[in-house]
Design a protein around this motif. Structure first.
Motif, mmCIF file in Angstrom:
data_model
loop_
_atom_site.group_PDB
_atom_site.id
_atom_site.type_symbol
_atom_site.label_atom_id
_atom_site.label_comp_id
_atom_site.label_asym_id
_atom_site.label_seq_id
_atom_site.Cartn_x
_atom_site.Cartn_y
_atom_site.Cartn_z
ATOM 1 N N GLU A 124 0.857 -1.190 0.000
ATOM 2 C CA GLU A 124 0.000 0.000 0.000
ATOM 3 C C GLU A 124 0.896 1.243 0.000
ATOM 4 N N PRO A 125 0.459 2.337 -0.643
ATOM 5 C CA PRO A 125 -0.775 2.503 -1.410
ATOM 6 C C PRO A 125 -0.578 2.396 -2.917
ATOM 7 N N ASP A 126 0.675 2.185 -3.363
ATOM 8 C CA ASP A 126 0.963 2.338 -4.795
ATOM 9 C C ASP A 126 1.348 1.051 -5.512
ATOM 10 N N GLY A 127 1.616 -0.028 -4.784
ATOM 11 C CA GLY A 127 2.018 -1.274 -5.434
ATOM 12 C C GLY A 127 0.856 -1.928 -6.152
ATOM 13 N N TRP A 128 1.137 -2.491 -7.319
ATOM 14 C CA TRP A 128 0.092 -3.127 -8.122
ATOM 15 C C TRP A 128 -0.333 -4.461 -7.504
ATOM 16 N N LEU A 129 -1.621 -4.748 -7.561
ATOM 17 C CA LEU A 129 -2.119 -6.098 -7.294
ATOM 18 C C LEU A 129 -2.570 -6.675 -8.625
ATOM 19 N N GLU A 130 -2.005 -7.814 -8.971
ATOM 20 C CA GLU A 130 -2.350 -8.508 -10.217
ATOM 21 C C GLU A 130 -2.901 -9.875 -9.854
ATOM 22 N N ALA A 131 -4.212 -10.035 -9.965
ATOM 23 C CA ALA A 131 -4.861 -11.315 -9.679
ATOM 24 C C ALA A 131 -5.048 -12.095 -10.975
ATOM 25 N N THR A 132 -5.050 -13.397 -10.869
ATOM 26 C CA THR A 132 -5.100 -14.244 -12.067
ATOM 27 C C THR A 132 -6.088 -15.391 -11.904
ATOM 28 N N ASN A 133 -6.267 -16.123 -13.028
ATOM 29 C CA ASN A 133 -7.122 -17.312 -13.056
ATOM 30 C C ASN A 133 -8.549 -17.001 -12.620
ATOM 31 N N TRP A 134 -9.042 -15.871 -13.132
ATOM 32 C CA TRP A 134 -10.418 -15.457 -12.876
ATOM 33 C C TRP A 134 -11.313 -16.027 -13.967
ATOM 34 N N PHE A 135 -12.319 -16.767 -13.575
ATOM 35 C CA PHE A 135 -13.267 -17.356 -14.520
ATOM 36 C C PHE A 135 -14.445 -16.391 -14.649
ATOM 37 N N GLN A 136 -14.267 -15.369 -15.503
ATOM 38 C CA GLN A 136 -15.273 -14.309 -15.547
ATOM 39 C C GLN A 136 -16.624 -14.811 -16.032
ATOM 40 N N GLN A 137 -16.648 -15.808 -16.912
ATOM 41 C CA GLN A 137 -17.922 -16.309 -17.415
ATOM 42 C C GLN A 137 -18.716 -17.054 -16.338
ATOM 43 N N ALA A 138 -18.044 -17.374 -15.229
ATOM 44 C CA ALA A 138 -18.722 -18.100 -14.154
ATOM 45 C C ALA A 138 -19.101 -17.195 -12.989
ATOM 46 N N LEU A 139 -19.054 -15.866 -13.191
ATOM 47 C CA LEU A 139 -19.560 -14.979 -12.150
ATOM 48 C C LEU A 139 -21.022 -15.297 -11.881
ATOM 49 N N GLN A 140 -21.371 -15.348 -10.597
ATOM 50 C CA GLN A 140 -22.718 -15.711 -10.190
ATOM 51 C C GLN A 140 -23.481 -14.482 -9.681
ATOM 52 N N PRO A 141 -24.796 -14.420 -9.945
ATOM 53 C CA PRO A 141 -25.574 -15.370 -10.748
ATOM 54 C C PRO A 141 -25.225 -15.283 -12.223
ATOM 55 N N SER A 142 -25.624 -16.277 -12.978
ATOM 56 C CA SER A 142 -25.302 -16.343 -14.394
ATOM 57 C C SER A 142 -25.732 -15.062 -15.096
ATOM 58 N N GLY A 143 -24.849 -14.571 -15.967
ATOM 59 C CA GLY A 143 -25.136 -13.350 -16.694
ATOM 60 C C GLY A 143 -24.575 -12.096 -16.064
ATOM 61 N N THR A 144 -23.960 -12.224 -14.892
ATOM 62 C CA THR A 144 -23.363 -11.063 -14.233
ATOM 63 C C THR A 144 -22.178 -10.557 -15.056
ATOM 64 N N VAL A 145 -22.154 -9.278 -15.335
ATOM 65 C CA VAL A 145 -21.073 -8.662 -16.097
ATOM 66 C C VAL A 145 -20.188 -7.871 -15.138
ATOM 67 N N ALA A 146 -18.908 -8.151 -15.182
ATOM 68 C CA ALA A 146 -17.976 -7.480 -14.273
ATOM 69 C C ALA A 146 -17.859 -5.997 -14.616
ATOM 70 N N HIS A 147 -17.541 -5.209 -13.602
ATOM 71 C CA HIS A 147 -17.430 -3.759 -13.763
ATOM 72 C C HIS A 147 -16.336 -3.264 -12.826
ATOM 73 N N LYS A 148 -15.683 -2.180 -13.193
ATOM 74 C CA LYS A 148 -14.600 -1.627 -12.379
ATOM 75 C C LYS A 148 -15.058 -1.280 -10.970
ATOM 76 N N SER A 149 -16.344 -0.989 -10.798
ATOM 77 C CA SER A 149 -16.860 -0.637 -9.475
ATOM 78 C C SER A 149 -16.696 -1.770 -8.464
ATOM 79 N N MET A 150 -16.659 -3.022 -8.961
ATOM 80 C CA MET A 150 -16.437 -4.167 -8.066
ATOM 81 C C MET A 150 -15.069 -4.085 -7.403
ATOM 82 N N LEU A 151 -14.100 -3.566 -8.147
ATOM 83 C CA LEU A 151 -12.753 -3.420 -7.608
ATOM 84 C C LEU A 151 -12.599 -2.107 -6.843
ATOM 85 N N ASP A 152 -13.264 -1.071 -7.315
ATOM 86 C CA ASP A 152 -13.172 0.226 -6.637
ATOM 87 C C ASP A 152 -13.712 0.159 -5.217
ATOM 88 N N ALA A 153 -14.600 -0.799 -4.943
ATOM 89 C CA ALA A 153 -15.206 -0.918 -3.620
ATOM 90 C C ALA A 153 -14.279 -1.568 -2.592
#
Length: 400
Positions: A124-153
């Protein structure tokens, strides 16, 4: 083991047997021969099977220097060959913030990322976090579309990117987008897409070359860290029974790391590198081929044998993009201009390959084409001209 009657011949070859280097016995060994037999024992000499059959027959191959393995009823089978992998990416991802392909609700997705942040609070506060192996098509419930606000929170001020499991999409928070100078005014780059909300603002989802900028912003791993990732990848592949793999788009830092591990005696399989032919390479195809051949001179380990080794006989092209992006074949798309598509078409003409590859006694034995929507029949000339001179066959491509 050849898929023919060789196995039957090996079963009866114990008469005047020369001692084998190794014998595996007392097991359940799946042969994968034409009859899919399961046998008790095999004998190996100079890396080749010389006997396949029961324990009694294997006894004739045991000499004073033979190493005998008692499988104690355990299962064994021929090694697996994987024709499309990204081992270095897998290794790097396994030692970082790894979402492990799990189907997640938004709350679970955020909780996993917050756990990574909390465990790495020193950045913190400036180092990058790089997460991997995210199965975006399997976000629940089905049809959920990811948005930057999920990370901003999340409870952090750090820039964050989350890479999807297929390597084509990144979700970035607002601070990461700002660091990359991606805004409402940004245009889609050649070969990529900035996804936007209804108001035209970037929503954080970036496709293909649109997220390449993060490669210049996030500090790279050190050579020692890449070697550690290579060893992690090798351990995982060995655990899954892989004995030969094609790395289908190998950056040079990965070639260098696996070569270092090999020189240290740590390579556990046969690995075939495929050098990338990038979008920009189409502006000068001859130079692109020369670059691949130069890489081959540095990293190709020579004739393929039974022992672990490295080769570079393949190239990877990105033409038709990913399954989650709709594009068209050989027409300007994703920002490609006419000069690019004209050069691309020239690149795949038989005469060009004959002159640049076969005619010069240099060759690339396999070409993989990445894409889905196009008709790839036109590309047959690539495969037919790029003949692997050592084996009398090409290493076929794949169209996605």
């Amino acid at each position: 083991l050849n898929r023919s009657n060789d196995a039957a011949d090996l079963t009866t070859a114990a008469g005047a047997a020369t001692p084998a280097d190794e014998v595996y016995r007392h097991g359940r060994i799946f042969t994968a021969d034409s009859d899919n037999r399961v046998v008790e024992a095999v004998a190996i000499r100079a890396g080749r099977l010389v006997y396949v059959g029961d324990d009694a027959g294997a006894a004739a191959f045991v000499g004073a220097k033979t190493k005998v393995h008692d499988l104690a009823g355990g299962f064994a089978m021929p090694g697996l060959v994987d024709g499309h992998m990204h081992p270095m990416e897998g290794g790097v991802r396994s030692i970082g913030c790894n979402l492990t392909y799990d189907p997640l609700t938004v709350a679970q997705f955020q909780a996993r990322l917050q756990k990574c942040l909390d465990a790495d609070s020193a950045h913190e506060p400036d180092g990058w976090l790089e997460a991997t192996n995210w199965f975006q098509q399997a976000l629940q419930p089905s049809g959920t579309v990811a948005h930057k606000s999920m990370l901003d929170a999340l409870k952090t001020r750090r820039p964050i990117i989350v890479r999807d499991a297929f390597g084509h999409t990144v979700l970035a928070n607002s601070r990461a987008l700002a660091a990359a100078h991606i805004s409402r005014a940004s245009e889609d780059p050649p070969g990529g897409r900035i996804n936007r909300d209804a108001a035209g603002e970037p929503n954080g989802l970036l496709e293909d070359s649109a997220h390449a900028v993060f490669g210049t912003l996030i500090p790279p791993l050190t050579p020692r860290e890449y070697e550690a990732a290579a060893r992690a990848a090798l351990a995982e592949m060995a655990a899954q029974g892989l004995t030969t793999v094609l790395d289908a788009d190998t950056p040079e830092h990965a070639m260098r790391a696996f070569q270092a591990v090999h020189k240290a005696g740590g390579l556990t399989l046969r690995m075939h590198f495929a050098a990338e032919m990038a979008i920009a390479d189409m502006q000068n195809p001859a130079a692109a081929i020369k670059r691949v051949l130069d890489l081959r001179a540095k990293y190709d380990g020579g004739p393929i044998g039974v022992k672990p080794g490295l080769t570079l006989r393949n190239a990877k092209f990105y033409i038709d993009d990913a399954f989650n992006v709709r594009v068209g074949k050989f027409e300007p798309h994703f920002g490609y201009d006419r000069e690019f598509t004209d050069n691309l078409q020239k690149f795949f003409e038989r005469s060009f390959f004959d002159d640049q590859i076969i005619g010069s006694n240099d060759y690339i034995s396999g070409v993989e084409i990445s894409g889905k929507s196009g008709n790839f029949g036109y590309l047959a000339a690539v495969y037919s001209t790029n003949v692997d001179k050592e084996f009398g066959q090409f290493n076929g491509g794949q169209a996605y």
